[in-house]
Enzyme design. Structure first.
Site, PDB file in Angstrom:
ATOM      1  N   CYS A 138       0.814  -1.234   0.000  1.00  0.00           N
ATOM      2  CA  CYS A 138       0.000   0.000   0.000  1.00  0.00           C
ATOM      3  C   CYS A 138       0.843   1.277   0.000  1.00  0.00           C
ATOM      4  O   CYS A 138       0.568   2.217  -0.762  1.00  0.00           O
ATOM      5  CB  CYS A 138      -0.947  -0.008   1.197  1.00  0.00           C
ATOM      6  SG  CYS A 138      -0.211  -0.629   2.711  1.00  0.00           S
ATOM      7  N   HIS A 250      -2.606   6.431   4.595  1.00  0.00           N
ATOM      8  CA  HIS A 250      -1.178   6.523   4.908  1.00  0.00           C
ATOM      9  C   HIS A 250      -0.662   7.878   4.419  1.00  0.00           C
ATOM     10  O   HIS A 250      -1.052   8.341   3.335  1.00  0.00           O
ATOM     11  CB  HIS A 250      -0.386   5.440   4.161  1.00  0.00           C
ATOM     12  CG  HIS A 250      -0.666   4.030   4.610  1.00  0.00           C
ATOM     13  ND1 HIS A 250      -1.344   3.714   5.766  1.00  0.00           N
ATOM     14  CD2 HIS A 250      -0.312   2.836   4.047  1.00  0.00           C
ATOM     15  CE1 HIS A 250      -1.407   2.392   5.888  1.00  0.00           C
ATOM     16  NE2 HIS A 250      -0.799   1.841   4.861  1.00  0.00           N
TER      17      HIS A 250
HETATM   18  N1  LIG Z   1      -5.479  -3.279   4.866  1.00  0.00           N
HETATM   19  C1  LIG Z   1      -4.678  -2.781   3.930  1.00  0.00           C
HETATM   20  O1  LIG Z   1      -4.516  -1.544   3.802  1.00  0.00           O
HETATM   21  C2  LIG Z   1      -3.944  -3.666   2.997  1.00  0.00           C
HETATM   22  C3  LIG Z   1      -3.228  -3.070   1.985  1.00  0.00           C
HETATM   23  C4  LIG Z   1      -2.571  -3.876   1.083  1.00  0.00           C
HETATM   24  C5  LIG Z   1      -2.615  -5.236   1.236  1.00  0.00           C
HETATM   25  N2  LIG Z   1      -3.318  -5.814   2.245  1.00  0.00           N
HETATM   26  C6  LIG Z   1      -3.332  -7.269   2.323  1.00  0.00           C
HETATM   27  O2  LIG Z   1      -4.634  -7.771   2.122  1.00  0.00           O
HETATM   28  C7  LIG Z   1      -4.831  -8.945   2.911  1.00  0.00           C
HETATM   29  C8  LIG Z   1      -6.070  -8.802   3.786  1.00  0.00           C
HETATM   30  O3  LIG Z   1      -5.960  -7.639   4.558  1.00  0.00           O
HETATM   31  P1  LIG Z   1      -7.194  -7.066   5.396  1.00  0.00           P
HETATM   32  O4  LIG Z   1      -6.706  -5.769   5.911  1.00  0.00           O
HETATM   33  O5  LIG Z   1      -8.469  -7.100   4.637  1.00  0.00           O
HETATM   34  O6  LIG Z   1      -7.263  -8.143   6.594  1.00  0.00           O
HETATM   35  P2  LIG Z   1      -8.499  -8.533   7.537  1.00  0.00           P
HETATM   36  O7  LIG Z   1      -9.407  -7.387   7.750  1.00  0.00           O
HETATM   37  O8  LIG Z   1      -7.874  -9.182   8.720  1.00  0.00           O
HETATM   38  O9  LIG Z   1      -9.303  -9.664   6.701  1.00  0.00           O
HETATM   39  C9  LIG Z   1      -8.729 -10.893   6.373  1.00  0.00           C
HETATM   40  C10 LIG Z   1      -9.645 -11.661   5.417  1.00  0.00           C
HETATM   41  O10 LIG Z   1      -8.982 -12.851   5.002  1.00  0.00           O
HETATM   42  C11 LIG Z   1      -9.801 -13.967   5.276  1.00  0.00           C
HETATM   43  N3  LIG Z   1      -8.976 -15.133   5.591  1.00  0.00           N
HETATM   44  C12 LIG Z   1      -8.023 -15.232   6.538  1.00  0.00           C
HETATM   45  N4  LIG Z   1      -7.504 -16.486   6.533  1.00  0.00           N
HETATM   46  C13 LIG Z   1      -8.131 -17.166   5.556  1.00  0.00           C
HETATM   47  C14 LIG Z   1      -8.049 -18.492   5.060  1.00  0.00           C
HETATM   48  N5  LIG Z   1      -7.186 -19.382   5.574  1.00  0.00           N
HETATM   49  N6  LIG Z   1      -8.861 -18.859   4.046  1.00  0.00           N
HETATM   50  C15 LIG Z   1      -9.745 -17.983   3.522  1.00  0.00           C
HETATM   51  N7  LIG Z   1      -9.885 -16.713   3.954  1.00  0.00           N
HETATM   52  C16 LIG Z   1      -9.079 -16.309   4.950  1.00  0.00           C
HETATM   53  C17 LIG Z   1     -10.639 -13.544   6.456  1.00  0.00           C
HETATM   54  O11 LIG Z   1     -11.802 -14.370   6.502  1.00  0.00           O
HETATM   55  P3  LIG Z   1     -12.530 -14.791   7.891  1.00  0.00           P
HETATM   56  O12 LIG Z   1     -13.657 -13.799   8.077  1.00  0.00           O
HETATM   57  O13 LIG Z   1     -13.044 -16.161   7.592  1.00  0.00           O
HETATM   58  O14 LIG Z   1     -11.527 -14.743   8.984  1.00  0.00           O
HETATM   59  C18 LIG Z   1     -10.964 -12.104   6.043  1.00  0.00           C
HETATM   60  O15 LIG Z   1     -11.975 -12.081   5.083  1.00  0.00           O
HETATM   61  C19 LIG Z   1      -3.513  -9.159   3.650  1.00  0.00           C
HETATM   62  O16 LIG Z   1      -2.722 -10.022   2.870  1.00  0.00           O
HETATM   63  C20 LIG Z   1      -2.905  -7.791   3.679  1.00  0.00           C
HETATM   64  O17 LIG Z   1      -1.505  -7.824   3.791  1.00  0.00           O
HETATM   65  C21 LIG Z   1      -3.994  -5.061   3.132  1.00  0.00           C
END
Ligand SMILES: NC(=O)c1ccc[n+]([C@@H]2O[C@H](COP(=O)([O-])OP(=O)(O)OC[C@H]3O[C@@H](n4cnc5c(N)ncnc54)[C@H](OP(=O)(O)O)[C@@H]3O)[C@@H](O)[C@H]2O)c1
Length: 341
Positions: A138, A250
């Protein structure tokens, strides 16, 4: 550019991590931008399988990724963490589904395209080979959007960046942690630390992702390595990445050294002409980009553009963007839009 998907009125799209912070925003943006969706499949872990999400005023049942057959999919937007991407992205790609992955798992693989549509859309052709496309980190995305038009005018030699990153970058649990700790401390209670590496309420943490052997964090390495891959240039980049008690957006202090002269005035003019960038730079009226203004918006906001008097051919920028939108969900959907164009 070659065509990626057969021409159709609409495409079958899966959102992997549909219950998460990025996944929810992906659903909002697919609807907002009227992406041609035929069938929408929300996927998550067994924890939330069976729950419902809303898309375009309809309810959809979240399915368990572990039991899902991707054969009928055209595009899968992955945002469910690196381990999930490592395990499932190749399976989806083998079924000829284009995977756009938000985790860091595939970004630095030589044969995986790492795309910011405003910067290197041409590199997407690489995805014809393996069907996996990586969405950059990001903080990197918003910085390269600002660097690219300047680099095209005068090549950049060196970048020194310090970030001020929102808690939403660490997912939904980190958002709750900032809210809970703030409430607790204001009520005279102690703050529990569970998700982030230290107390984030009323604090600033110079630690994002894990520490590497050289003393930098992995987040800092992502910014240094991904910038060169996306920009296709040998730019010396050094980063200090810091978590601040902000929910969304950010902010970055970026110091740039060019190979030849680049004035603040010229940079301001170039950035103001660039699609995807909004320049807010009016010190007389105390006007500059703020995280609170950028939250919920699509552009990369740039201000505080000024010559660096300490170093020749150098200037400073202040770069702000909504990390969940341009830093993750929006960038992924812009890539998907190229795939179906
Ligand atoms: N937030 C940001 O600004 C940002 C920016 C760039 C990249 N990312 C990347 O995007 C990803 C998700 O980030 P987020 O911020 O959305 O996290 P989050 O709010 O913690 O959500 C995680 C999601 O992944 C699912 N998940 C976790 N383990 C899983 C599994 N084994 N199988 C299937 N689904 C699974 C969760 O489902 P459940 O509801 O079933 O737990 C939930 O839907 C990460 O890789 C992060 O590094 C985030």
């Amino acid at each position: 550019m070659s065509e990626f998907l057969p021409r159709k009125d609409a495409y079958n799209v899966a959102v992997v991590g549909a219950t998460g912070t990025v996944g929810q925003t992906m659903l909002d943006l697919l609807a907002e931008r009227d992406f041609p969706v035929a069938d929408l499949i929300p996927l998550a872990s067994s924890r939330s399988a069976g729950s419902t999400i809303e898309f375009k005023n309809r309810e959809y049942i979240v399915q368990d990724l572990a039991n899902f057959d991707p054969s009928d999919l055209d595009i899968a937007l992955f945002s469910a963490g690196g381990d999930t991407s490592i395990e499932y992205a190749p399976r989806f790609a083998a079924a000829h589904c284009y995977v756009i992955d938000n985790s860091s798992a595939w970004r630095m693989h030589d044969d995986v395209a790492l795309i910011v549509p405003e910067v290197n859309p041409h590199a997407l052709t690489m995805a014809n080979k393996n069907h996996i496309i990586a969405n950059p980190n990001c903080s990197t995305i918003q910085m390269v959007v600002a660097l690219k038009p300047l680099h095209d005018a005068v090549p950049i030699k060196r970048v020194v960046v310090s970030t001020y990153q929102a808690v939403s970058g660490a997912g939904g649990r980190a958002i709750k942690e900032l809210a809970t700790q703030t409430r607790s401390l204001l009520s005279g209670k102690s703050a529990e630390v569970e998700v982030l590496p230290a107390r984030i309420a009323f604090n600033v943490i110079p630690h994002i992702d894990v520490f590497m052997d050289d003393g930098y964090t992995k987040e800092e390495h992502k910014m240094m390595d991904e910038t060169c891959k996306i920009m296709e240039a040998e730019i010396a980049v050094t980063a200090t990445t810091v978590r601040v008690p902000v929910f969304y957006s950010h902010s970055e202090a970026v110091n740039i050294t060019f190979t030849e002269a680049m004035t603040a005035e010229r940079a301001r003019h170039i950035l103001a002409q660039t699609e995807g960038i909004c320049v807010v730079d009016d010190p007389e009226n105390e006007d500059y980009p703020l995280a609170s203004d950028a939250a919920g918006t699509d552009p990369v906001w740039v201000g505080r553009i000024r010559d660096d008097h300490s170093c020749p051919n150098s200037l400073h920028l202040w770069v702000v963007a909504d990390n969940v939108r341009k830093g993750a969900a929006l960038n992924a959907i812009q890539i998907a839009e190229i795939l179906v164009r």
